[in-house]
Design an enzyme around this catalytic site. Sequence first.
Site, PDB file in Angstrom:
ATOM      1  N   LEU A 152       7.165   2.705   0.187  1.00 52.01           N
ATOM      2  CA  LEU A 152       7.115   1.584   1.125  1.00 52.01           C
ATOM      3  C   LEU A 152       7.784   0.382   0.460  1.00 52.01           C
ATOM      4  O   LEU A 152       7.496   0.074  -0.695  1.00 52.01           O
ATOM      5  CB  LEU A 152       5.672   1.276   1.520  1.00 52.01           C
ATOM      6  CG  LEU A 152       4.913   2.455   2.129  1.00 52.01           C
ATOM      7  CD1 LEU A 152       3.468   2.077   2.439  1.00 52.01           C
ATOM      8  CD2 LEU A 152       5.596   2.959   3.393  1.00 52.01           C
ATOM      9  N   HIS A 172      -0.949  -4.607  -1.218  1.00 45.91           N
ATOM     10  CA  HIS A 172      -1.998  -3.720  -1.733  1.00 45.91           C
ATOM     11  C   HIS A 172      -3.329  -4.296  -1.263  1.00 45.91           C
ATOM     12  O   HIS A 172      -3.709  -5.388  -1.679  1.00 45.91           O
ATOM     13  CB  HIS A 172      -1.930  -3.657  -3.261  1.00 45.91           C
ATOM     14  CG  HIS A 172      -3.058  -2.896  -3.895  1.00 45.91           C
ATOM     15  ND1 HIS A 172      -2.878  -1.745  -4.638  1.00 45.91           N
ATOM     16  CD2 HIS A 172      -4.400  -3.118  -3.891  1.00 45.91           C
ATOM     17  CE1 HIS A 172      -4.056  -1.304  -5.059  1.00 45.91           C
ATOM     18  NE2 HIS A 172      -4.995  -2.119  -4.624  1.00 45.91           N
ATOM     19  N   LYS A 174      -2.190  -5.203 -11.765  1.00 45.94           N
ATOM     20  CA  LYS A 174      -2.633  -6.371 -10.993  1.00 45.94           C
ATOM     21  C   LYS A 174      -2.774  -7.603 -11.896  1.00 45.94           C
ATOM     22  O   LYS A 174      -3.229  -7.489 -13.030  1.00 45.94           O
ATOM     23  CB  LYS A 174      -3.980  -6.075 -10.339  1.00 45.94           C
ATOM     24  CG  LYS A 174      -3.930  -4.899  -9.367  1.00 45.94           C
ATOM     25  CD  LYS A 174      -5.317  -4.379  -9.024  1.00 45.94           C
ATOM     26  CE  LYS A 174      -5.229  -3.157  -8.123  1.00 45.94           C
ATOM     27  NZ  LYS A 174      -6.529  -2.456  -8.003  1.00 45.94           N
ATOM     28  N   ARG A 216     -15.486   3.725  -9.323  1.00 48.79           N
ATOM     29  CA  ARG A 216     -16.109   2.913 -10.378  1.00 48.79           C
ATOM     30  C   ARG A 216     -16.081   1.451  -9.953  1.00 48.79           C
ATOM     31  O   ARG A 216     -15.477   1.106  -8.949  1.00 48.79           O
ATOM     32  CB  ARG A 216     -15.304   3.059 -11.664  1.00 48.79           C
ATOM     33  CG  ARG A 216     -13.841   2.698 -11.419  1.00 48.79           C
ATOM     34  CD  ARG A 216     -13.006   2.611 -12.667  1.00 48.79           C
ATOM     35  NE  ARG A 216     -11.593   2.608 -12.348  1.00 48.79           N
ATOM     36  CZ  ARG A 216     -10.879   1.552 -12.004  1.00 48.79           C
ATOM     37  NH1 ARG A 216     -11.443   0.368 -11.904  1.00 48.79           N
ATOM     38  NH2 ARG A 216      -9.585   1.649 -11.729  1.00 48.79           N
ATOM     39  N   VAL A 219     -12.126  -4.180 -11.991  1.00 56.07           N
ATOM     40  CA  VAL A 219     -11.906  -5.461 -12.680  1.00 56.07           C
ATOM     41  C   VAL A 219     -12.110  -6.627 -11.704  1.00 56.07           C
ATOM     42  O   VAL A 219     -12.761  -7.621 -12.015  1.00 56.07           O
ATOM     43  CB  VAL A 219     -10.469  -5.513 -13.258  1.00 56.07           C
ATOM     44  CG1 VAL A 219     -10.170  -6.888 -13.841  1.00 56.07           C
ATOM     45  CG2 VAL A 219     -10.255  -4.428 -14.298  1.00 56.07           C
TER      46      VAL A 219
HETATM   47  P1  ADP Z   1      -2.465   4.162 -10.219  1.00 52.00           P
HETATM   48  O1  ADP Z   1      -3.648   5.067 -10.119  1.00 52.00           O
HETATM   49  O2  ADP Z   1      -1.575   4.502 -11.371  1.00 52.00           O
HETATM   50  O3  ADP Z   1      -2.849   2.716 -10.149  1.00 52.00           O
HETATM   51  P2  ADP Z   1      -1.689   4.041  -7.373  1.00 52.00           P
HETATM   52  O4  ADP Z   1      -1.497   5.218  -6.521  1.00 52.00           O
HETATM   53  O5  ADP Z   1      -2.935   3.239  -7.155  1.00 52.00           O
HETATM   54  O6  ADP Z   1      -1.575   4.486  -8.921  1.00 52.00           O
HETATM   55  O7  ADP Z   1      -0.458   3.073  -7.238  1.00 52.00           O
HETATM   56  C1  ADP Z   1      -0.337   1.910  -8.029  1.00 52.00           C
HETATM   57  C2  ADP Z   1       0.681   0.966  -7.434  1.00 52.00           C
HETATM   58  O8  ADP Z   1       1.965   1.605  -7.310  1.00 52.00           O
HETATM   59  C3  ADP Z   1       0.352   0.489  -6.041  1.00 52.00           C
HETATM   60  O9  ADP Z   1      -0.531  -0.619  -6.018  1.00 52.00           O
HETATM   61  C4  ADP Z   1       1.739   0.117  -5.540  1.00 52.00           C
HETATM   62  O10 ADP Z   1       2.148  -1.117  -6.101  1.00 52.00           O
HETATM   63  C5  ADP Z   1       2.631   1.188  -6.128  1.00 52.00           C
HETATM   64  N1  ADP Z   1       2.771   2.333  -5.205  1.00 52.00           N
HETATM   65  C6  ADP Z   1       2.063   3.487  -5.202  1.00 52.00           C
HETATM   66  N2  ADP Z   1       2.432   4.300  -4.171  1.00 52.00           N
HETATM   67  C7  ADP Z   1       3.415   3.652  -3.509  1.00 52.00           C
HETATM   68  C8  ADP Z   1       4.206   3.958  -2.338  1.00 52.00           C
HETATM   69  N3  ADP Z   1       4.067   5.102  -1.652  1.00 52.00           N
HETATM   70  N4  ADP Z   1       5.116   3.029  -1.922  1.00 52.00           N
HETATM   71  C9  ADP Z   1       5.270   1.858  -2.602  1.00 52.00           C
HETATM   72  N5  ADP Z   1       4.563   1.525  -3.699  1.00 52.00           N
HETATM   73  C10 ADP Z   1       3.642   2.396  -4.158  1.00 52.00           C
END
Ligand code: ADP
Length: 454
Positions: free
Chosen positions: A205, A210, A239, A293, A296
Amino acid sequence: MAMIEKVLIANRGEIALRILRACREMGIQTVAVHSTADVDAMHVRLADESVCIGPAAAKDSYLSIPAILSAATISNADAIHPGYGFLSENADFAEMVEEHGFTFIGPSPDHIRLMGDKIAAKAAVIEAGIPVVPGSTGAVRDADHALEIGKEFGFPVIVKATAGGGGRGMKIAETRDDIADAFHFARAEALAAFGNGAVYIEKFLTKPRHIEVQVLADNHGNVVHLGERDCSLQRRHQKLVEEAPSPALNASQRAEIGEIVSKAISKIGYRNVGTIEFLFEEGQFYFIEMNTRLQVEHPVTEAICGIDLVREMLRVASGAPLGFSQADIKFSGHAIECRINAEHPETFLPSPGKVGDYHAPGGLGVRVDSGLYSGYTVPPHYDSMIAKLIVHGTNRNECLMRLRRSLGEFVIDGLHTSIPLHQKLMEATDFINGDYDIHWLGRFVEKSNDSDDE
Ligand code: ADP
């Protein structure tokens, strides 16, 4: 009901202190554990008892299951709180905690295991009615399979590790020419970091926010959601600033996602706290993962709900039913958290070392969660986050005023910190207007570094 009288806190830093404070208010005894590098840490000083669990390297101390279980046994603890990071999302740990007769302050090992495998998690939440990012079902076999999926969903796509966390094991493929490299990169990184090379593919995307929803559930089938947090201000998927409520949602979108999440959590039979993370683009929510969990950024939720999430975790873990229903939860005002890291504000290189003068801001609507004190040495072995500054106000503008004021009061001598970066951020028009997506901060940092060089 499993009475909890003594809690072992299997963590360090600000979150160990955060948990300790909730325990103390409830009259629960605390046991701190620490590595040899953390003898002088604030959580050790304030705990009722402490146990040294090993050398500085986290794998030999905060990640050592035998060391932590031994510490719980010799200190006669009833329960273990894992905090975030370290062993908090390790299902085997949660299982062993229970097998050794301690209460694990968190969800069931089965739920941790399910959500820790992102491919399985995605399948489970689809089943429970949650919308997800379009992409592969199941693991991607090889580079050819990756190309096939990329063509089906359209580029750009992102290759992600099923065992991923902390932004590792992720690689974007802008076009079909990049997909083989992205697949091999993500798989290698995932294998090295998590010992599991399985990857999946999602549509990338390009301008999402987020947005994550906090849930709380007891062992009696009661589930509530505590609204959302907007965590779009990220650099390299980490973050930096979080706020609640999200400036991007209207009341009906908020109610809608809250209800979808509560229903799903009920259906899955989840207990204790959890967070469902979404990307939000053009009015649509797309699930990315569930964190099983405490997070933060939980204080921004606490600020606007007036609920102590750690106290609720302890109550629920002891078998008590939730003391309130969804209708009892009233959201009040706005809250913003700044993560303060011991790192250079421009290069982002870690900056551990000895703290000189230290002064934390205070006053109306200001909360600082930190284990720092003057004379304390920030060890180089762990995460660089050293403090969280959380402000609460009647509206977002009041939070911005309060952040500018309190960032200006914060004194942490002897280390580089991200405070100057936060101060710049507070003057940025897009941030002031709440107009940012997950890619905004990365560009902002680059631009402000360039203009400093001129
Ligand atoms: P992690 O467990 O490593 O934190 P996440 O799946 O929560 O991995 O993704 C972390 C971040 O990566 C998201 O907050 C976003 O910024 C980016 N991200 C993950 N998936 C997508 C996607 N499909 N499109 C755009 N950005 C993504």
